[in-house]
Design an enzyme around this catalytic site. Structure first.
Site, PDB file in Angstrom:
ATOM      1  N   ARG A 181     -33.239   9.300 -11.618  1.00  0.00           N
ATOM      2  CA  ARG A 181     -33.709  10.686 -11.522  1.00  0.00           C
ATOM      3  C   ARG A 181     -33.669  11.328 -12.898  1.00  0.00           C
ATOM      4  NH1 ARG A 181     -31.873  12.811  -5.608  1.00  0.00           N
ATOM      5  NH2 ARG A 181     -32.160  10.788  -4.593  1.00  0.00           N
TER       6      ARG A 181
ATOM      7  N   GLU B  46     -32.951  14.016 -14.349  1.00  0.00           N
ATOM      8  CA  GLU B  46     -32.270  15.303 -14.180  1.00  0.00           C
ATOM      9  C   GLU B  46     -32.330  16.038 -15.506  1.00  0.00           C
ATOM     10  OE1 GLU B  46     -31.235  16.181 -11.268  1.00  0.00           O
ATOM     11  OE2 GLU B  46     -30.808  14.334 -10.135  1.00  0.00           O
TER      12      GLU B  46
ATOM     13  N   ARG C  43     -22.026  16.032 -12.662  1.00  0.00           N
ATOM     14  CA  ARG C  43     -22.223  15.224 -11.455  1.00  0.00           C
ATOM     15  C   ARG C  43     -23.594  14.575 -11.329  1.00  0.00           C
ATOM     16  NH1 ARG C  43     -23.013  18.673  -6.621  1.00  0.00           N
ATOM     17  NH2 ARG C  43     -24.705  19.997  -7.231  1.00  0.00           N
ATOM     18  N   HIS C  44     -24.406  14.717 -12.379  1.00  0.00           N
ATOM     19  CA  HIS C  44     -25.732  14.090 -12.353  1.00  0.00           C
ATOM     20  C   HIS C  44     -25.868  13.029 -13.431  1.00  0.00           C
ATOM     21  CE1 HIS C  44     -26.796  17.851 -10.145  1.00  0.00           C
ATOM     22  NE2 HIS C  44     -27.495  16.974  -9.445  1.00  0.00           N
TER      23      HIS C  44
ATOM     24  N   GLU D  14     -21.259  17.498  -3.092  1.00  0.00           N
ATOM     25  CA  GLU D  14     -22.114  16.713  -2.196  1.00  0.00           C
ATOM     26  C   GLU D  14     -21.996  15.227  -2.517  1.00  0.00           C
ATOM     27  OE1 GLU D  14     -26.367  17.793  -1.928  1.00  0.00           O
ATOM     28  OE2 GLU D  14     -26.760  15.648  -1.708  1.00  0.00           O
TER      29      GLU D  14
ATOM     30  N   SER E 131     -26.594  12.837   1.537  1.00  0.00           N
ATOM     31  CA  SER E 131     -27.510  13.587   2.399  1.00  0.00           C
ATOM     32  C   SER E 131     -28.119  12.606   3.381  1.00  0.00           C
ATOM     33  CB  SER E 131     -28.644  14.219   1.595  1.00  0.00           C
ATOM     34  OG  SER E 131     -28.175  15.308   0.854  1.00  0.00           O
TER      35      SER E 131
ATOM     36  N   ARG F 119     -20.339   9.341  -7.382  1.00  0.00           N
ATOM     37  CA  ARG F 119     -19.703  10.598  -6.950  1.00  0.00           C
ATOM     38  C   ARG F 119     -18.507  10.337  -6.049  1.00  0.00           C
ATOM     39  NH1 ARG F 119     -24.239  15.163  -5.808  1.00  0.00           N
ATOM     40  NH2 ARG F 119     -25.286  15.005  -7.822  1.00  0.00           N
TER      41      ARG F 119
HETATM   42  P1  ATP Z   1     -27.756  17.293  -5.813  1.00  0.00           P
HETATM   43  O1  ATP Z   1     -28.263  18.457  -5.005  1.00  0.00           O
HETATM   44  O2  ATP Z   1     -26.267  17.238  -5.890  1.00  0.00           O
HETATM   45  O3  ATP Z   1     -28.436  17.151  -7.127  1.00  0.00           O
HETATM   46  P2  ATP Z   1     -29.548  15.795  -4.186  1.00  0.00           P
HETATM   47  O4  ATP Z   1     -29.469  16.546  -2.899  1.00  0.00           O
HETATM   48  O5  ATP Z   1     -30.700  16.014  -5.091  1.00  0.00           O
HETATM   49  O6  ATP Z   1     -28.177  15.984  -4.996  1.00  0.00           O
HETATM   50  P3  ATP Z   1     -30.060  13.455  -2.633  1.00  0.00           P
HETATM   51  O7  ATP Z   1     -31.516  13.318  -2.835  1.00  0.00           O
HETATM   52  O8  ATP Z   1     -29.574  14.075  -1.389  1.00  0.00           O
HETATM   53  O9  ATP Z   1     -29.446  14.233  -3.891  1.00  0.00           O
HETATM   54  O10 ATP Z   1     -29.384  12.024  -2.887  1.00  0.00           O
HETATM   55  C1  ATP Z   1     -28.371  11.478  -2.060  1.00  0.00           C
HETATM   56  C2  ATP Z   1     -27.063  11.351  -2.834  1.00  0.00           C
HETATM   57  O11 ATP Z   1     -27.263  10.620  -4.040  1.00  0.00           O
HETATM   58  C3  ATP Z   1     -26.475  12.662  -3.299  1.00  0.00           C
HETATM   59  O12 ATP Z   1     -25.733  13.268  -2.267  1.00  0.00           O
HETATM   60  C4  ATP Z   1     -25.596  12.230  -4.454  1.00  0.00           C
HETATM   61  O13 ATP Z   1     -24.361  11.718  -4.012  1.00  0.00           O
HETATM   62  C5  ATP Z   1     -26.390  11.103  -5.050  1.00  0.00           C
HETATM   63  N1  ATP Z   1     -27.168  11.577  -6.205  1.00  0.00           N
HETATM   64  C6  ATP Z   1     -28.361  12.174  -6.195  1.00  0.00           C
HETATM   65  N2  ATP Z   1     -28.789  12.455  -7.430  1.00  0.00           N
HETATM   66  C7  ATP Z   1     -27.822  12.011  -8.266  1.00  0.00           C
HETATM   67  C8  ATP Z   1     -27.665  11.987  -9.678  1.00  0.00           C
HETATM   68  N3  ATP Z   1     -28.598  12.463 -10.469  1.00  0.00           N
HETATM   69  N4  ATP Z   1     -26.543  11.430 -10.184  1.00  0.00           N
HETATM   70  C9  ATP Z   1     -25.594  10.925  -9.387  1.00  0.00           C
HETATM   71  N5  ATP Z   1     -25.670  10.915  -8.051  1.00  0.00           N
HETATM   72  C10 ATP Z   1     -26.772  11.441  -7.480  1.00  0.00           C
HETATM   73 MG    MG Z   2     -28.891  16.007  -1.079  1.00  0.00          MG
END
Ligand code: ATP
Ligand code: MG
Length: 429
Positions: free
Chosen positions: A211, A213, A219-220, A352, A355, A403
């Site tokens: 991703r 980000e 946390r990302h 989080e 999901s 995480r």
């Molecule tokens: P956040 O809102 O915390 O950025 P998200 O809702 O975009 O997360 P999801 O698409 O729900 O992320 O992805 C499922 C899981 O994957 C997340 O709950 C998280 O634990 C993990 N995750 C998502 N994006 C990242 C990231 N950039 N780095 C580390 N872990 C991630």
């Molecule tokens: Mg999510």
């Protein structure tokens, strides 16, 4: 090169000849005696060199800190040595001499910046506490594999070079794929769902997800390890929640049983949560936060997540589900029911982790949801086809492995849970 690791040696082996190998953690040369504290994967071994008994005594001064040595000698019980024994080497071989000065003081005596540590990660990992994080991570993954296997899931691998976004376009990494535009996968979502119509009705995957980000947070990551499962023939989202909480409790029990030594070293007392985990709807979350003066509209932002973590901690819940999010907030593949949808987040200590939810398995409704989110069904043909010829009701989740490791070990930053983290500013090493 060795007969034993440090862990396999003890004072009762007094008089035995052994061969050990590792790094010269500390070297002390005195007039008539020298000590080298040798570090291997599992711990430390004291090598003691009385001048009178070690002919090559003068050559010991050529050994630099962190050089790699192998030493053969007699194990001797000793009250002065830390482990209750020392080794009196007959022969020491320098397998690789270390340059000086070292790029990093990894002893932990001086707090080094994370940047410096990550630049010399190979050396940072020589700190047993840093290495312990990855042993716990290994154990956690073994725990997951064990549980999934017991539950009849099969492990799959889906493509990482993909044509369409699963989680929205903003965080895609583009890849030039011959004459076409491709992307690095954000999640195996679409593929594990396709598999639900194949008859392989319980699948899981542990693999990288990417991703882009934009902001630097604790946390990302740009590249994280996504653990996903998908489960068919569910009655409702509750089946997924139950699977999830059993997975978490069983995995944490596994870690407690198999990584005790590392947890002790890191001073972590890992609590096993009680099931069922607390479930609160998004609406209830809104009300709880409103009482604390925090308004949320469609999503639980980072500040709200933290505040909720504190509220839940007071109620004795480290793990809790937030369910029934507003429909527009969640991806197209989630099943909706008017205003809200059958989705959940699993949060742990205010962050989080995962999901998931029940998916929309009905073809016409799915096409509608895709359109409603401003996307083109044409772009998802490869996915939609699997829904036309017999798709059972199903649900699942995606969880960020880093995480979970971060929160289990109370680490200050998700980067601590990755060997070689990737973020906006870091591509090397
Ligand atoms: P956040 O809102 O915390 O950025 P998200 O809702 O975009 O997360 P999801 O698409 O729900 O992320 O992805 C499922 C899981 O994957 C997340 O709950 C998280 O634990 C993990 N995750 C998502 N994006 C990242 C990231 N950039 N780095 C580390 N872990 C991630
Ligand atoms: Mg999510």
């Amino acid at each position: 090169m060795r007969t034993h690791y440090s862990k396999e040696l003890n004072p009762s082996m007094n008089g035995q000849k052994v061969k050990v190998a590792g790094w010269a953690n500390d070297i002390r040369l005195l007039g008539n005696i020298a000590f080298i504290n040798l570090r291997d994967r599992d711990g430390y071994i004291q090598l003691t060199f009385p001048k009178s008994k070690y002919p090559a005594f003068d050559q010991l001064k050529n050994i630099t800190k962190e050089s790699v040595l192998s030493a053969e000698g007699i194990l001797k019980e000793s009250n002065q040595a830390k482990n209750g024994f020392e080794i009196l080497p007959e022969r020491v071989e320098i397998l690789s001499k270390s340059e000086t000065p070292l790029p990093l003081d990894f002893s932990g005596k001086i707090q080094s910046e994370m940047e410096t540590r990550l630049n010399s990660r190979f050396m940072d990992l020589r700190n047993p506490k840093v290495a312990a994080v990855f042993k716990v991570r290994d154990s956690l993954l073994s725990g997951i594999h064990t549980f999934m296997d017991e539950q009849g899931f099969i492990e799959v691998q889906t493509p990482k070079i993909v044509a369409a976004a699963a989680e929205g376009g903003a965080t895609l990494f583009p890849v030039k794929y011959f004459e076409q535009q491709a992307y690095l996968t954000q999640s195996p979502q679409l593929f594990k769902q396709i598999l639900m119509s194949s008859g392989l009705d319980r699948v899981y995957e542990i693999a990288p997800a990417f991703r882009a980000e934009k902001s630097n947070t604790t946390r990302h990551l740009s590249e994280f390890t996504s653990f996903d499962f998908e489960l068919a023939f569910i009655d409702s989202m509750d089946d997924v929640l139950e699977m999830m909480e059993n997975l978490i409790t069983n995995t944490l029990k596994y870690v407690n049983a198999n990584a005790k030594e590392q947890l002790d070293l890191l001073e972590i007392e890992l609590k096993i949560p009680k099931t069922p985990f607390t479930r609160i709807t998004f609406q209830e979350t809104q009300k709880l936060l409103e009482k604390e003066g925090k308004t949320i509209v469609n999503d639980v932002d980072t500040e709200a997540e933290k505040m909720l973590g504190e509220i839940m901690a007071k109620k004795g819940s480290e793990f809790y589900f937030i369910t029934h999010f507003p429909s527009e907030e969640k991806p197209f593949y989630i099943m909706e029911n008017g205003e809200y949808c059958y989705s959940f987040d699993l949060d742990y200590k205010g962050e989080e982790m995962s999901s998931g939810g029940q998916r929309e398995h009905r073809y016409p409704e799915l096409v509608e949801r895709i359109k409603k989110q401003g996307l083109k069904p044409k772009d998802f043909e490869f996915y939609l086809n699997a829904f036309k010829y017999g798709m059972p009701p199903h649900g699942g989740m995606g969880l960020g492995v880093e995480r979970l490791v971060e929160k289990v070990l109370c680490l200050p930053n998700v980067r601590e849970a990755v060997l070689f983290p990737r973020d906006r500013d870091r591509l090397v090493p």
